[in-house]
Enzyme design. Structure first.
Site, PDB file in Angstrom:
ATOM      1  CG  ASP A  81      45.176  49.787  18.653  1.00 23.50           C
ATOM      2  OD1 ASP A  81      45.605  49.909  19.807  1.00 23.50           O
ATOM      3  OD2 ASP A  81      45.379  50.629  17.753  1.00 23.50           O
ATOM      4  CG  ASP A 141      54.248  47.405   6.555  1.00 29.40           C
ATOM      5  OD1 ASP A 141      54.005  48.549   6.117  1.00 29.40           O
ATOM      6  OD2 ASP A 141      53.631  46.392   6.169  1.00 29.40           O
TER       7      ASP A 141
END
Length: 642
Positions: free
Chosen positions: A142, A357
Site C-alpha cells: 500500500d 479485523d
C-alpha cells in the site's frame, strides 16, 4: 454440562470441543462478585448523599461503574470457556482434490516494515505442505514501493531453491531467517549453500533499501526490468497508478526439481489524493477483487507482513497472465472502482474503523456467521512484536481510536450487537470496543487516593469499617481470577505480572491519548490518520534488552508523561503513608495499599528514570516535566481535598 462434542465431515472427526472444568466455579464466583458490586454501588450512593466532598465521591462512583461494566464484559467471555482439539491428519482428501488457497500479505512502508520481513513471510507460506500449484500469494504494497517489489523479485528466484529444500528435508521453520538463525538446526552442505544464497539476497535487498532506489545494475531479470520504469518523479505513495505484477506463475515456473511453483503476485492499488482509500481495509478489499479475477480460491488466509508460518502443515479458469485477466485485475484495483457500490459496507472488509479485523469479524457475527478459534499445540504462525515502548503504545493508541469508532457508531456492540447476537456475545464484543474506557479508573485511582493520602484525607473506608473488607474481596477476587486464567492457559506468574504492568501503562498512555484524540476527531479538531507501526528490529542492543524483559522507553513522547507523573505521585504518597503509619501508629490503610501496589508496578519506570544509562531509559525531559506536573497536582490537591 455437555462434556465432549465432536465435529465430523463425512463421518470423519476433524475436531472436538471440550468444555473447561472451571466453567461452573467461574459462574458461582460471578454471582458472588456481582453481589459485591451491587453492595459497592449502594455504598457509593449512600456516601454521595451524606458526604461533604461530592466531587471525590462522584469520581470514585464513576470509576467503579466503568470497572463494574468492564468486569461484566470480561465475565461474559468466561461463562462458557472451551478447548478444541484438531485432527488435520484425518483429512482424507487427495492432494489433487485440495481446494485452492489464496494468501494475502499486507505491507505499507519499506522502512517501518523492512522488505526482508515481507520476503520471509511470503517464502514461509509458499513452502506449505500443500500442492504448490494450488497456492497463490498476493502481496499488497500500500506504500507503492519499488524497494518492496525488488525484494519480492529476489524472493521469487530464491524460492526455486528454498521450497524443494524444505519439502525434501521436512523443515519445520520455513522462514529462512528463522531457520538459518536457529542454533538447533544442523547445517548440511546443501543448507550451507542455501544460507550463502540467502545472505547474498538479503545483502542486495538491504543495500537497495539503504540507497532508497532500485539501480538498473541490480535488476537481473529482464522480464521485470520494465515495471520499475513506472516509478517516475510523479509517482508518490499517495498518488500513483495500479501496479500488478505476476512474479511467479504456477502454470509455467518450476523449481530446481522441475515441480511447479506457487503463484506470487505483487499488487499496489491505484491511489489518488481525491479518493478515499480506507487504509488497510481498502487494501484488503482490493486483494479480494484482484484475487477473485485472477485465481478465485474458495479459501483465503490473511497475514501481516511481520508474521510467518510456523507450521508447514497449516492450510475451469484462464491463465493469470492472460491479457484480459490482467486488464480486469487493474480495473478492480482502481481507486474509483468502489464508488456507488456495497464494498466496505456489505461486501468485503468493512469500512468505518481503524481496526478493520475486529470490526469486520464483529459485523459478520452480527449477520449470522459462526467462527471457530483454532489453537493447535504447535503455533501455526509466529510474528514480530514492536520492541520499543513508544511503538507499542502508538500502535495501541490507533487501536483505541478504532475501537471507539465502533463503540460510538450505529453498530455499537452495546445496542446493535446485543440485539443481533444476544446479551453475552454483545457484551463480549463490548470488552474490546470499550477498551479505552479503562483510562478513567486508571487516572482516578492513580492520583486521587494518593493525593488524599498526602493530605491525610480518607476516601476509602477505614480498616475498622466493615466496608473495608468489601474493597479487599473485590480487588483480590478480580486479580486472582485473572491470574488463574493466565496460568491455566499456559502463561507464567512472571508473564502475568508483566502483563499487569503493560495494562497499567496502556491505561495511562494508549487508552488515555486514544480517548482524547477520538474526542478531538469527533469535534473536527483533529484529522484522521493511520500510522504504520515500525517493525524494524535492527538494533542489537535494543534486542538484548528486550530479551531481558527490560522496558524500552527510547525517544521522548508526551504519552510517557502521565505514567511517569503517576509513578512519582505514588512513590511520594507511599513514603508519606509509611511515615504516618510508623509515626502516629495509624494510617489510611486502603490508600496506602493502593499506593504500594502502584509503586511495585512502577519499578521499571523508577529504574528507567534513575538507574539506567542505556538508550532505553526515560528521557530527562520527560522526567523533568513529570516532576513539575507532580508539584502542580499536589498544590491543586490542597484546594480540592482540604
Amino acid at each position: 454440562m455437555e462434556r465432549h462434542r465432536k465435529h465430523s465431515v463425512g463421518g470423519t472427526t476433524l475436531h472436538t470441543c471440550h468444555p473447561c472444568r472451571r466453567a461452573i466455579p467461574y459462574r458461582i464466583y460471578a454471582v458472588i462478585h456481582t453481589c459485591g458490586i451491587i453492595a459497592l454501588m449502594y455504598h457509593h450512593v449512600h456516601s454521595l448523599l451524606t458526604s461533604n466532598n461530592t466531587l471525590i465521591t462522584c469520581l470514585l462512583l464513576l470509576s467503579d461503574i466503568v470497572l463494574a461494566f468492564m468486569w461484566a464484559t470480561t465475565t461474559s467471555l468466561r461463562l462458557n470457556p472451551v478447548h478444541r482439539t484438531e485432527y488435520p491428519e484425518k483429512y482424507a482428501a487427495k492432494p489433487e482434490d485440495f481446494p485452492k488457497l489464496d494468501v494475502f500479505i499486507c505491507t505499507a512502508d519499506p522502512y517501518k516494515e523492512p522488505p526482508m520481513m515481507v520476503v520471509n513471510t511470503a517464502l514461509s507460506v509458499m513452502a506449505y505442505e500443500y500442492p504448490s500449484d494450488k497456492i497463490s500469494v498476493y502481496v499488497s504494497d500500500d506504500g507503492g514501493s519499488s524497494l518492496t517489489l525488488f525484494a519480492l523479485v529476489e524472493a521469487a528466484k530464491f524460492s526455486k531453491h528454498w521450497l524443494p529444500f524444505c519439502k525434501k528435508n521436512n523443515i519445520q521453520d520455513r522462514s529462512p531467517e528463522v531457520y538459518f538463525s536457529s542454533k538447533s538446526n544442523s547445517q548440511s552442505d546443501e543448507a550451507e549453500n542455501l544460507k550463502m544464497m540467502y545472505k547474498d539476497m538479503k545483502s542486495r535487498v538491504e543495500h537497495v533499501v539503504e540507497s532508497g532506489k532500485v539501480e538498473t545494475a541490480f535488476i537481473t531479470c529482464d522480464q521485470f526490468r520494465g515495471v520499475f520504469d513506472l516509478w517516475t518523479d510523479k509517482f508518490t505513495r499517495h498518488d500513483h497508478p495500479t501496479i500488478i505484477q505476476v512474479l511467479q506463475n504456477s502454470e509455467t515456473d518450476m523449481d530446481t526439481t522441475k515441480k511447479y511453483m506457487p503463484n506470487l503476485i505483487y499488487v499496489s492499488r491505484e491511489k489518488s489524493k481525491v479518493s478515499p482509500h480506507h487504509f488497510k481495509a481498502g487494501a484488503l478489499n482490493t486483494l479480494l477483487r484482484v484475487s477473485g479475477v485472477m485465481t478465485n480460491a474458495p479459501i483465503i488466509l490473511t497475514l501481516d507482513c511481520d508474521m510467518y508460518s510456523n507450521d508447514p502443515a497449516t492450510p475451469v479458469h484462464k491463465p493469470i497472465n492472460a491479457q484480459d485477466v490482467l486488464a480486469l485485475a487493474h480495473k478492480v484495483a482502481g481507486c474509483i472502482y468502489e464508488h456507488n457500490t456495497n464494498w466496505g459496507s456489505k461486501i468485503g472488509y468493512r469500512y468505518g474503523s481503524l481496526v478493520e479485523d475486529y470490526y469486520t469479524g464483529y459485523r459478520l457475527h452480527c449477520e449470522g456467521w459462526r467462527t471457530v478459534f483454532c489453537s493447535p499445540k504447535r503455533a501455526a504462525f509466529c510474528g514480530d512484536a514492536p520492541k520499543s515502548l513508544i511503538d507499542v503504545v502508538s500502535q495501541q493508541k490507533r487501536w483505541a481510536i478504532g475501537l471507539l469508532e465502533v463503540a460510538f457508531s450505529r453498530y455499537s456492540p452495546i445496542t446493535y450487537g446485543v440485539k443481533s447476537m444476544g446479551l453475552l456475545m454483545g457484551l463480549g464484543y463490548c470488552q474490546y470496543a470499550c477498551w479505552p474506557f479503562w483510562s478513567l479508573p486508571h487516572v482516578v485511582y492513580g492520583f486521587l487516593p494518593q493525593l488524599a493520602l498526602l493530605y491525610g484525607v480518607s476516601v476509602f473506608p477505614k480498616s475498622s469499617d466493615p466496608w473495608f473488607w468489601l474493597y479487599i474481596v473485590l480487588f483480590l477476587g478480580a486479580y486472582a481470577q485473572d491470574l488463574l486464567d493466565f496460568v491455566l492457559e499456559g502463561g507464567t506468574y512472571r508473564g502475568w505480572w508483566n502483563d499487569q504492568r503493560m495494562w497499567s501503562i496502556r491505561g495511562f498512555s494508549s487508552h488515555l491519548f486514544g480517548f482524547i484524540e477520538f474526542t478531538l476527531q469527533t469535534l473536527n479538531l483533529s484529522t484522521h490518520g493511520f500510522n504504520v507501526t515500525s517493525k524494524a528490529n535492527d538494533d542489537e542492543e535494543q534486542s538484548k534488552r528486550y530479551e531481558k524483559e527490560m522496558f524500552e522507553f527510547g525517544p521522548s513522547s508526551t504519552m510517557f508523561l502521565p505514567m511517569t507523573t503517576t509513578a512519582i505521585v505514588n512513590l511520594l504518597a507511599f513514603v508519606w503513608g509509611l511515615y504516618g503509619l510508623f509515626a502516629w501508629g495509624e494510617g489510611l490503610v486502603l490508600e496506602l495499599m493502593l499506593a504500594s501496589f502502584a509503586v511495585v508496578n512502577c519499578l521499571p519506570i523508577y529504574e528507567a528514570m534513575v538507574l539506567r544509562k542505556d538508550n532505553g531509559k526515560l528521557p530527562k525531559r520527560i522526567c523533568f516535566v513529570a516532576v513539575i506536573l507532580t508539584f502542580v497536582l499536589i498544590v491543586s490537591g490542597y484546594f480540592f481535598l482540604k
